[in-house]
Design a protein around this motif. Structure first.
Motif, PDB file in Angstrom:
ATOM      1  N   UNK A 109      -0.172  -7.810 -16.052  1.00  0.00           N
ATOM      2  CA  UNK A 109       0.934  -8.113 -15.166  1.00  0.00           C
ATOM      3  C   UNK A 109       1.974  -9.030 -15.774  1.00  0.00           C
ATOM      4  N   UNK A 110       1.751  -9.468 -16.999  1.00  0.00           N
ATOM      5  CA  UNK A 110       2.668 -10.355 -17.716  1.00  0.00           C
ATOM      6  C   UNK A 110       3.444  -9.501 -18.724  1.00  0.00           C
ATOM      7  N   UNK A 111       4.733  -9.285 -18.480  1.00  0.00           N
ATOM      8  CA  UNK A 111       5.518  -8.404 -19.342  1.00  0.00           C
ATOM      9  C   UNK A 111       5.519  -8.864 -20.788  1.00  0.00           C
ATOM     10  N   UNK A 112       5.487 -10.168 -21.019  1.00  0.00           N
ATOM     11  CA  UNK A 112       5.470 -10.678 -22.380  1.00  0.00           C
ATOM     12  C   UNK A 112       4.205 -10.301 -23.131  1.00  0.00           C
ATOM     13  N   UNK A 113       3.136 -10.011 -22.399  1.00  0.00           N
ATOM     14  CA  UNK A 113       1.867  -9.657 -23.036  1.00  0.00           C
ATOM     15  C   UNK A 113       1.591  -8.158 -23.013  1.00  0.00           C
ATOM     16  N   UNK A 114       2.018  -7.490 -21.950  1.00  0.00           N
ATOM     17  CA  UNK A 114       1.736  -6.052 -21.829  1.00  0.00           C
ATOM     18  C   UNK A 114       2.917  -5.187 -22.248  1.00  0.00           C
ATOM     19  N   UNK A 115       4.133  -5.752 -22.154  1.00  0.00           N
ATOM     20  CA  UNK A 115       5.338  -4.968 -22.400  1.00  0.00           C
ATOM     21  C   UNK A 115       5.897  -4.351 -21.143  1.00  0.00           C
ATOM     22  N   UNK A 170      11.250   1.650   1.419  1.00  0.00           N
ATOM     23  CA  UNK A 170      10.635   0.488   2.065  1.00  0.00           C
ATOM     24  C   UNK A 170      10.661  -0.731   1.157  1.00  0.00           C
ATOM     25  N   UNK A 171      11.740  -0.857   0.360  1.00  0.00           N
ATOM     26  CA  UNK A 171      11.789  -1.924  -0.647  1.00  0.00           C
ATOM     27  C   UNK A 171      11.737  -3.319  -0.027  1.00  0.00           C
ATOM     28  N   UNK A 172      12.296  -3.485   1.169  1.00  0.00           N
ATOM     29  CA  UNK A 172      12.269  -4.805   1.799  1.00  0.00           C
ATOM     30  C   UNK A 172      10.853  -5.209   2.159  1.00  0.00           C
ATOM     31  N   UNK A 173      10.044  -4.239   2.614  1.00  0.00           N
ATOM     32  CA  UNK A 173       8.661  -4.551   2.955  1.00  0.00           C
ATOM     33  C   UNK A 173       7.750  -4.517   1.731  1.00  0.00           C
ATOM     34  N   UNK A 174       8.239  -3.897   0.681  1.00  0.00           N
ATOM     35  CA  UNK A 174       7.408  -3.681  -0.502  1.00  0.00           C
ATOM     36  C   UNK A 174       7.229  -4.925  -1.344  1.00  0.00           C
ATOM     37  N   UNK A 175       8.272  -5.755  -1.420  1.00  0.00           N
ATOM     38  CA  UNK A 175       8.239  -6.907  -2.318  1.00  0.00           C
ATOM     39  C   UNK A 175       8.466  -8.212  -1.568  1.00  0.00           C
ATOM     40  N   UNK A 176       7.805  -9.258  -2.052  1.00  0.00           N
ATOM     41  CA  UNK A 176       8.051 -10.627  -1.595  1.00  0.00           C
ATOM     42  C   UNK A 176       8.314 -11.451  -2.858  1.00  0.00           C
ATOM     43  N   UNK A 177       9.551 -11.930  -2.986  1.00  0.00           N
ATOM     44  CA  UNK A 177       9.966 -12.678  -4.179  1.00  0.00           C
ATOM     45  C   UNK A 177       9.694 -11.891  -5.458  1.00  0.00           C
ATOM     46  N   UNK A 178       9.918 -10.579  -5.416  1.00  0.00           N
ATOM     47  CA  UNK A 178       9.770  -9.746  -6.592  1.00  0.00           C
ATOM     48  C   UNK A 178       8.363  -9.246  -6.863  1.00  0.00           C
ATOM     49  N   UNK A 179       7.388  -9.672  -6.040  1.00  0.00           N
ATOM     50  CA  UNK A 179       5.998  -9.263  -6.228  1.00  0.00           C
ATOM     51  C   UNK A 179       5.585  -8.303  -5.116  1.00  0.00           C
ATOM     52  N   UNK A 180       4.714  -7.337  -5.415  1.00  0.00           N
ATOM     53  CA  UNK A 180       4.264  -6.409  -4.378  1.00  0.00           C
ATOM     54  C   UNK A 180       3.644  -7.147  -3.196  1.00  0.00           C
ATOM     55  N   UNK A 181       4.041  -6.721  -2.000  1.00  0.00           N
ATOM     56  CA  UNK A 181       3.534  -7.381  -0.787  1.00  0.00           C
ATOM     57  C   UNK A 181       2.060  -7.063  -0.589  1.00  0.00           C
ATOM     58  N   UNK A 207       8.988   8.910 -13.518  1.00  0.00           N
ATOM     59  CA  UNK A 207       8.623   7.919 -12.506  1.00  0.00           C
ATOM     60  C   UNK A 207       7.213   7.441 -12.811  1.00  0.00           C
ATOM     61  N   UNK A 208       7.039   6.106 -12.918  1.00  0.00           N
ATOM     62  CA  UNK A 208       5.735   5.501 -13.180  1.00  0.00           C
ATOM     63  C   UNK A 208       5.451   4.448 -12.124  1.00  0.00           C
ATOM     64  N   UNK A 209       4.195   4.361 -11.692  1.00  0.00           N
ATOM     65  CA  UNK A 209       3.853   3.363 -10.676  1.00  0.00           C
ATOM     66  C   UNK A 209       2.376   3.016 -10.752  1.00  0.00           C
ATOM     67  N   UNK A 210       2.069   1.759 -10.390  1.00  0.00           N
ATOM     68  CA  UNK A 210       0.683   1.350 -10.206  1.00  0.00           C
ATOM     69  C   UNK A 210       0.428   0.978  -8.748  1.00  0.00           C
ATOM     70  N   UNK A 211       1.389   1.290  -7.893  1.00  0.00           N
ATOM     71  CA  UNK A 211       1.304   0.932  -6.471  1.00  0.00           C
ATOM     72  C   UNK A 211       0.868   2.149  -5.660  1.00  0.00           C
ATOM     73  N   UNK A 244       1.188   8.063 -11.354  1.00  0.00           N
ATOM     74  CA  UNK A 244       0.862   6.962 -10.450  1.00  0.00           C
ATOM     75  C   UNK A 244      -0.627   6.693 -10.589  1.00  0.00           C
ATOM     76  N   UNK A 245      -0.959   5.511 -11.053  1.00  0.00           N
ATOM     77  CA  UNK A 245      -2.365   5.133 -11.205  1.00  0.00           C
ATOM     78  C   UNK A 245      -2.557   3.801 -10.492  1.00  0.00           C
ATOM     79  N   UNK A 246      -3.132   3.836  -9.315  1.00  0.00           N
ATOM     80  CA  UNK A 246      -3.194   2.669  -8.429  1.00  0.00           C
ATOM     81  C   UNK A 246      -4.009   1.537  -9.055  1.00  0.00           C
ATOM     82  N   UNK A 247      -3.477   0.350  -8.963  1.00  0.00           N
ATOM     83  CA  UNK A 247      -4.164  -0.847  -9.438  1.00  0.00           C
ATOM     84  C   UNK A 247      -4.212  -1.876  -8.313  1.00  0.00           C
ATOM     85  N   UNK A 248      -5.286  -2.643  -8.276  1.00  0.00           N
ATOM     86  CA  UNK A 248      -5.443  -3.682  -7.265  1.00  0.00           C
ATOM     87  C   UNK A 248      -4.711  -4.957  -7.636  1.00  0.00           C
TER      88      UNK A 248
END
Length: 310
Positions: free
Chosen positions: A155-161, A299-310, A209-213, A142-146
């Motif tokens: 943040x673009x899967x087509x560019x970062x994978x 907390x997935x319902x509070x975690x995302x808004x339209x698929x993006x981190x809240x 398990x990998x996360x930037x959150x 887990x490496x937190x990113x802003x």
């Protein structure tokens, strides 16, 4: 730049479309700097025609440009040194192999975890064991990113994978390096900020398990005001990774100038792994899911808004 200097190299030219690069002064202030590729290309060609051809081109560009920039390096008559991931898709590796054969130049990829003392010790231990022994491994990173991360190319899967490619590819390389060929690749969760799954190698069963959150950081890590958590356990025993990272780039570059850099074939297993993770159908999480995933999805319902981190 530090690695190039520490192995006695001279960085003669730099291309970066962003011109906020004053850090160059700490390493190679005399290096020629270009913000336009065409002018950089012209200078490299001039050096070649004047008998001062470039030996290596080091590629630290966004992931989706690696393939094109490696090709440029080989075609201009230089060896390539490419940061992770070498390419985004396995079929790109075949094209690079053909170009290596045509040009006689070599592609060197940075797989620095293979040089980490703890990884090398683990591989020696596994190699010495009876062939049929299979280990149980848990990997969490887990490496937190802003918020900047999601607006950038990362943040673009087509560019970062995607997250597994962007922050996980070195770990998958390490796993295949230590535990052998991959047999099973299951994905339990895949989102812009978090992914999890199960991998089975010849000699290991791996929950990852990998996360930037920062939401996913263990409470003890948050209490210490830290923003990164890294844990690899083998049969319940933690592999110590807190030290030993400082000199890995220097060691990587030293091997390259000695003709012992990691090849495109050595990069292939991890590229195949992340490409499959990117497209695999999501399977229900069960006993094979990393325990961090259950906590992350509570907390997935509070975690995302339209698929993006809240």
């Amino acid at each position: 730049m530090a690695a190039i200097r520490e192995v006695g190299g001279d960085l003669v030219a730099i291309y970066d479309p962003k011109d906020s690069v004053g850090t160059i002064d700490s390493y190679f202030p005399a290096s020629h700097f270009f913000v336009e590729f065409e002018r950089f290309d012209r200078y490299i060609d001039l050096m070649k025609r004047s008998g001062h051809a470039i030996d290596y081109i080091s590629i630290c560009s966004p992931n989706y440009l690696h393939d094109a920039h490696v090709r440029y390096a080989l075609r201009t008559g230089a060896h390539a040194i490419c940061e992770k991931p070498l390419v985004l898709n396995p079929w790109n590796i075949d094209g690079l192999a053909e170009l290596e054969a045509q040009t006689g130049k070599r592609v060197n990829t940075i797989l620095q975890l293979r040089l980490h003392p703890a990884v090398r010790a683990l591989k020696e231990r596994v190699d010495a064991e009876p062939r049929g022994k299979v280990h149980n491994v848990d990997l969490a990173y887990i490496t937190s990113r802003g918020n900047w991360y999601y607006a950038s190319w990362k943040g673009d899967e087509g560019k970062s994978g995607g997250i597994a490619t962007n922050i996980g590819v070195h770990f998958y390389d390490m796993l295949s390096f230590v535990f052998g060929d991959l047999k099973t690749n299951v994905v339990h969760h895949r989102a812009i900020d978090c992914a999890a799954g199960y991998l089975e190698y010849e000699r290991a069963r791996v929950r990852w398990f990998l996360s930037i959150n920062e939401r996913d950081l263990p409470a003890s890590v948050k209490e210490r005001k830290q923003r990164t958590f890294r844990s690899i356990t083998v049969d319940g025993t933690e592999i110590e990774f807190s030290e030993g990272f400082t000199d890995l780039h220097k060691a990587s570059y030293q091997r390259i100038v000695e003709g012992q850099g990691f090849s495109i074939d050595q990069a292939r297993p991890s590229i195949e792994t992340v490409a499959e993770i990117r497209t695999a159908a999501i399977e229900a999480a069960g006993d094979r899911a990393h325990p961090f995933l259950e906590v992350a999805l509570k907390d997935s319902e509070a975690r995302y808004v339209d698929g993006w981190p809240a």
